[in-house]
Design an enzyme around this catalytic site. Structure first.
Site, short mmCIF file in Angstrom:
data_model
loop_
_atom_site.label_atom_id
_atom_site.label_comp_id
_atom_site.label_asym_id
_atom_site.label_seq_id
_atom_site.Cartn_x
_atom_site.Cartn_y
_atom_site.Cartn_z
N CYS A 194 56.58 48.55 67.50
CA CYS A 194 55.96 49.04 66.27
C CYS A 194 54.47 48.72 66.29
CB CYS A 194 56.63 48.40 65.05
SG CYS A 194 55.97 49.01 63.48
N CYS A 226 53.23 43.44 60.58
CA CYS A 226 53.94 42.68 59.55
C CYS A 226 54.40 41.34 60.14
CB CYS A 226 55.14 43.46 59.05
SG CYS A 226 54.73 45.13 58.46
N CYS A 280 58.18 40.40 61.02
CA CYS A 280 59.02 41.35 61.74
C CYS A 280 59.04 41.10 63.25
CB CYS A 280 58.53 42.77 61.47
SG CYS A 280 59.58 44.03 62.24
N CYS A 320 72.65 53.23 56.62
CA CYS A 320 71.20 53.14 56.52
C CYS A 320 70.60 53.40 57.90
CB CYS A 320 70.79 51.77 56.01
SG CYS A 320 71.52 51.34 54.41
N CYS A 353 71.15 56.70 53.76
CA CYS A 353 69.82 56.25 53.35
C CYS A 353 68.92 56.23 54.58
CB CYS A 353 69.91 54.85 52.73
SG CYS A 353 68.31 54.15 52.23
N CYS A 406 65.28 52.95 47.03
CA CYS A 406 65.76 51.62 47.37
C CYS A 406 64.54 50.80 47.77
CB CYS A 406 66.76 51.73 48.52
SG CYS A 406 67.26 50.16 49.25
N ARG A 426 71.33 43.99 46.37
CA ARG A 426 71.96 43.86 47.68
C ARG A 426 71.47 42.61 48.38
NH1 ARG A 426 70.15 48.50 50.66
NH2 ARG A 426 71.42 49.59 49.13
#
Length: 404
Positions: A65, A69, A72, A109, A142, A202, A272
């Site tokens: 990626c 972040c 992550c 998801c 999702c 979400c 969740r």
């Protein structure tokens, strides 16, 4: 405790607590944690009964990626030894999803690492959504693909997506401390785009990154204002090879207080328990079901979760039941207005991170033999439990059977 009685009454009326009340929940002592759970549990049962919704993650594209972040394992510069692979084909993703659905999940998801999807990526995901829905009647899908450009949410909706996940993660005031390659406003914009396109929004948070109580309350109030239908609460897994690898700030009691605060602020949304429940709640996981009405089944994106069979046994042993495919998750008043409103109508709503980010740091391993995560007899709550973090080596992107 007058505070808890007040919060229960407000939760049953969908009335927004004051910031002082929310902060007071986080400040309660460990001696009072069972009282806090019991009070928030009344609100949870009022709106959701004893149902637990199961969700299943499929990591469509792992690692590499360009975003930075800090939490992550797939971030730019990460040295974590995670699986790295490009896009799964639609039939591969559908096969991976089938394992979770067979285990009782009603929502799949679909997650992909990266800043955001190209139009070609939206085409790929659209094909995958069609493949999953063609083979599994009634399944919810999702998508979680990062920052959306204009028109992409509408295209995903047309392809059959039911929801879009993009977490705020932390407060606006501290967001720049964890990510520099995009902004908090970028995340808010994507949640807004998803909502406007008719997707169920979400959006949630990550706790345990060194934030203050005020930060936690800020992000949850921001989420309520955005009015998502589901709020995933992630507990940071400090994965070796990431900047936050040394941040072990959570105890089971702290996690329960955070979940209770989210339930009081967002009483009638799907709360969740996402990444990290096995690592930080550990043997207290069943208590968390009295606060949240939704969990992920099996593994996370780059780390292993509790064995799927153990998840199902935990739900049954705690006196809860898996929500059926034909049951509607949200209370009738939210469904009637198209999934809007966690709370007090015009004055406030309730409140995902791109792709593999929020649910990326989760999981203790059941490894090959399955079973519940282990604990070391001499360990204390204050000691880092690195033994409970295992990089995922099975399921999507591998030739091994998934954990579901």
């Amino acid at each position: 405790m007058d505070l808890l009685n007040t919060l229960v009454d407000k939760g049953l009326r969908r009335e927004l607590p004051t910031r002082e009340e929310a902060l007071a929940v986080l400040a309660t002592s460990d001696d009072d944690v069972l009282d806090v759970v019991a009070a928030a549990g009344k609100v949870r049962r009022h709106w959701f009964g004893r149902r637990v919704k199961l969700n299943y993650l499929v990591n469509l594209k792992s690692g590499l990626c360009p975003e930075d972040c800090s939490y992550c394992s797939q971030r730019l510069g990460s040295t974590a030894g995670i699986l790295k692979y490009t896009w799964l084909k639609p039939d591969e993703a559908s096969e991976a999803a089938a394992a979770g659905l067979a285990g009782g999940a009603k929502r799949v998801c679909l997650v992909a690492s990266g800043r955001g999807p190209t139009d070609r990526d939206v085409d790929r995901v659209s094909e995958t959504i069609k493949a999953i829905k063609d083979q599994n009647e009634g399944v919810e899908v999702c998508a979680c693909l990062g920052l959306l450009s204009d028109g992409q949410a509408e295209r995903l909706r047309e392809a059959g997506a039911d929801a879009y996940n993009h977490n705020l993660n932390t407060s606006e005031s501290t967001y720049g401390d964890i990510t520099t390659t995009h902004t908090y406003a970028d995340r808010v914009d994507t949640v807004t785009k998803a909502h406007a396109a008719g997707l169920s929004a979400c959006s949630g948070l990550i706790a345990g990154m060194g934030e203050s109580d005020e930060d936690l309350v800020d992000v949850v109030y921001s989420l309520r204002a955005l009015d998502p239908d589901s709020v995933p609460v992630n507990f940071l897994i400090p994965v070796e090879g990431t900047p936050l690898a040394k941040e072990w700030n959570l105890t089971p009691q702290r996690c329960l207080r955070i979940l209770a605060m989210v339930r009081f602020v967002c009483p009638d949304v799907e709360v969740r328990i996402a990444g990290g429940r096995e690592v930080h709640l550990r043997t207290m996981q069943p208590l968390a079901l009295h606060l949240a009405n939704s969990i992920f089944l099996g593994d996370y994106l780059t780390t292993e979760g509790q064995a799927g069979k153990a998840d199902l046994e935990m739900i049954a042993d705690a006196g809860f039941e898996v929500e059926g495919a034909g049951e509607v998750t949200l209370p009738e008043h939210r469904v009637a207005v198209g999934g809007g409103g966690c709370g007090s109508h015009a004055e406030a709503g309730c409140g995902s991170g791109c792709g593999s980010h929020a649910e990326d740091a989760g999981g203790c391993g059941s490894h090959e033999g399955g079973g519940v995560c282990g604990s070391v007899a001499t360990a204390t709550a204050a000691e880092p439990r690195t033994d409970l973090v295992a990089v995922r080596r099975r399921g999507a992107g591998t030739d091994l059977a998934p954990n579901a």
